[in-house]
Design a protein around this motif. Sequence first.
Motif, short mmCIF file in Angstrom:
data_model
loop_
_atom_site.label_atom_id
_atom_site.label_comp_id
_atom_site.label_asym_id
_atom_site.label_seq_id
_atom_site.Cartn_x
_atom_site.Cartn_y
_atom_site.Cartn_z
N ASN B 179 0.85 -1.20 0.00
CA ASN B 179 0.00 0.00 0.00
C ASN B 179 0.88 1.24 0.00
O ASN B 179 1.44 1.61 1.02
CB ASN B 179 -0.90 -0.04 1.24
CG ASN B 179 -1.76 1.21 1.37
OD1 ASN B 179 -1.67 2.14 0.56
ND2 ASN B 179 -2.60 1.24 2.39
N GLU B 272 -12.33 -4.94 5.58
CA GLU B 272 -11.47 -3.81 5.98
C GLU B 272 -12.00 -3.32 7.32
O GLU B 272 -13.08 -2.72 7.41
CB GLU B 272 -11.52 -2.70 4.92
CG GLU B 272 -10.60 -2.93 3.73
CD GLU B 272 -9.11 -2.68 4.06
OE1 GLU B 272 -8.82 -2.05 5.09
OE2 GLU B 272 -8.26 -3.14 3.27
N ASN B 297 -8.01 -6.72 6.24
CA ASN B 297 -7.14 -5.55 6.09
C ASN B 297 -5.97 -5.76 5.13
O ASN B 297 -4.80 -5.59 5.51
CB ASN B 297 -6.63 -5.09 7.46
CG ASN B 297 -7.72 -4.42 8.27
OD1 ASN B 297 -8.80 -4.16 7.76
ND2 ASN B 297 -7.45 -4.16 9.53
N SER B 299 -5.06 -3.78 3.09
CA SER B 299 -4.41 -2.47 2.97
C SER B 299 -3.43 -2.22 4.11
O SER B 299 -2.67 -1.26 4.07
CB SER B 299 -5.48 -1.37 3.02
OG SER B 299 -6.08 -1.37 4.32
N VAL B 314 -11.47 5.55 4.74
CA VAL B 314 -10.45 4.83 3.97
C VAL B 314 -10.79 3.34 3.91
O VAL B 314 -10.60 2.70 2.87
CB VAL B 314 -9.04 5.05 4.57
CG1 VAL B 314 -8.02 4.11 3.93
CG2 VAL B 314 -8.59 6.50 4.40
N ARG B 315 -11.33 2.79 5.01
CA ARG B 315 -11.70 1.37 5.01
C ARG B 315 -12.76 1.10 3.92
O ARG B 315 -12.68 0.12 3.19
CB ARG B 315 -12.26 0.93 6.37
CG ARG B 315 -11.32 1.20 7.54
CD ARG B 315 -10.22 0.16 7.69
NE ARG B 315 -9.16 0.23 6.71
CZ ARG B 315 -8.18 1.15 6.67
NH1 ARG B 315 -8.12 2.11 7.55
NH2 ARG B 315 -7.27 1.11 5.74
N GLU B 318 -11.01 1.46 0.51
CA GLU B 318 -10.13 0.33 0.20
C GLU B 318 -10.95 -0.91 -0.19
O GLU B 318 -10.60 -1.63 -1.14
CB GLU B 318 -9.23 -0.01 1.40
CG GLU B 318 -8.16 1.04 1.70
CD GLU B 318 -6.93 0.95 0.79
OE1 GLU B 318 -6.95 0.14 -0.16
OE2 GLU B 318 -5.97 1.70 1.04
N ASP B 321 -12.30 -0.36 -3.62
CA ASP B 321 -11.26 -0.50 -4.65
C ASP B 321 -10.97 -1.96 -4.96
O ASP B 321 -10.70 -2.33 -6.12
CB ASP B 321 -9.97 0.20 -4.19
CG ASP B 321 -9.90 1.64 -4.71
OD1 ASP B 321 -10.87 2.08 -5.34
OD2 ASP B 321 -8.86 2.30 -4.49
N ARG B 322 -11.00 -2.82 -3.93
CA ARG B 322 -10.80 -4.26 -4.16
C ARG B 322 -11.87 -4.79 -5.11
O ARG B 322 -11.60 -5.60 -5.99
CB ARG B 322 -10.87 -5.04 -2.84
CG ARG B 322 -9.78 -4.68 -1.85
CD ARG B 322 -8.59 -5.57 -1.95
NE ARG B 322 -8.88 -6.94 -1.55
CZ ARG B 322 -7.98 -7.92 -1.58
NH1 ARG B 322 -6.74 -7.65 -2.00
NH2 ARG B 322 -8.30 -9.13 -1.21
#
Lengths: 318, 354
Positions: B179, B272, B297, B299, B314-315, B318, B321-322
Amino acid sequence: MPEVLKAPLVVEFPFTRSLGPVQSAFLTGLRERVVLGVRTGDGRILVPPVEYDPVTSEEVGELVEVAATGTVTTWAWNHEPRRGQPLDRAFAWVLVRLDGADTALLHALDAPGGPDSVRTGMRVRVRWARERSGAITDIACFEPHEAHEPGGADEPAAHDGRFENPVTGIVAPARLDYTYSPGRAQSAYLHALTERRVVGERCPSCRKVYVPPRGACPTCGVATSERVDVGPRGTVTTYCIVNIKAKNLDIEVPYVYAHIALDGADLALHGRIGGIPYDRVRMGLRVEPVWPDGGGHPDHYRPTGEPDADYETYKELL
Amino acid sequence: MPAPRPLRDIAVVAFAQTDHRRTSDELSEVEMLMPVLHEVLAQTGLKTGEVGFTCSGSTDYLAGRAFSFTMALDGVGAWPPISESHVEMDGAWALYEAWTKLLTGDADTALVYAYGKSSPGSVRDVLTRQLDPYYLAPLWPDSVALAALQAQALIDAGHTDEPALAAVASRSRASAAGNPHAQLRGPVPRGGYAVRPLRTGDCPPVGDGAAAVILAAGERARELCERPAWIRGIDHRIEAHGLGVRDLTDSPSTRLAAERAGVFERPVDTAELHAPFSSQEVVLRKALRLDDGVTVNPSGGALAANPVMAAGLVRIGEAADRIRRGESDRALAHATSGPCLQQNLVAVLEGDPR
């Protein structure tokens, strides 16, 4: 790029808070070395007490007296106490379920024996503060209390919660220390002031010059980076007459506070107008800064003696 | 009871974040935030004026300045006037507000952003000011101390031990090696005790950072993103503020939020979790019934970067985004707020079937 500025910033407030009937009884009780809890509808006893059952949200107010001894339900060793914490030497944070209570109270445990002398399940008792005012800090801390005694078996006795001179409010001082940095754009602005210059920043999109610059064009939402000298002269766009004397401010009232559009700027900034009777200040008045010794913002702005600016030249900046 | 299906399909269609750093002195809040706003808008091609609703999360206490979010708004470009709101919470809760706004049909797209600069102050002390002002705040119990009380309760209950906590931290930072935005990556020493039983390695780094997400409803989401991360459910719940009232070894609010968000209806492949302390991951894994088959997690989580007020958003970003990259089909995102996991938000994100 000039050095980014930094300065200590202390934010300090004495928060005055009023207490409801339950918290008032609890904190007054601490002043009198009495620990009160509150009984919920299903018979649990909450210490510290609250006015509403956190499970059912029912209003609760039936006070009972619990013991000043109890059992540690969890702990954490704090080898480096921080400002404001109950003890200035290494101590354990503890949650303590006082005898008679069903919930635990957070406080400090003075444990001279170090972390190896502390365990969950250990017996502790309240150490009262020498001077008590009706606050959670009237409990100075807890201390180990290994004596065996029957404690906990008795039903806590009802208490009417009445004391002489009840505490109805607390003053909770709060202080936080920061190192403030205003960032790139404002640092450049403040640097320029030390040279008796005023700088703004131009938006690459709408071409407006902002002063003081904050690094972004609030209209376009893009970074402003082109630095532009503005002023030092400017035009009063609008103003008000201040008739109330501010505390700790050594300015005679009435005085005039104005919006001033510095030459070359597309945003008016604030400033005091001096060197002219307050009732002679007008829109369009041309002014210039009067700098203080030692740098910083202009102390005030005074008339330049030029003819007034034409309304058309500043109407967009009102 | 199965979770009710949302009235509209709403998805995360873009996500951007800063590199999270220990300090960012040279930047004001808006200067730190602006590149992230530009990046997230660029991902969709949307301009500020085309976004239906804007919502942000931040807190004045970090910078020690009142109404600091109004300054940050300069980075959005609020002219012509926009529809805007703010929560004094992690941006995950701003996303929740934006999601409800989109559900009403008042808007089809939303920009959500969050930021925190912890570097000007001492975040451990700053966070004491969110505690009960009568019984807790006067004692100044800092955030690490409160987490340590929870960690000891977990150890006493036999749910974990210090080596297991170290393993959580080590796994998180190993994952963060991939990351580029993370603040702590790769092997990080366990360190000495911060507040025993927590070591510095069990605690999150203190840092500055920002994040932004764009939400879109229905067909608009498909136009803006090749594989939208559909929010199938989202819920948040809170527990009593009295720490001594709660069972610190469990997180019933997380479990209930997860249930209402539909987490337990089908397995998730990714989670996440916003667990700033290693011990909190232990609590969350149990509450969310996550087994070893779930990638937790990837990330690096909050142990690798914990920009306060943005770490929860952000969680979600992220996890989304996955899904957008095709690395996940059904992901869980969690955010927390308050001491010892007091308040918890859980979202379930899904990609279209492949």
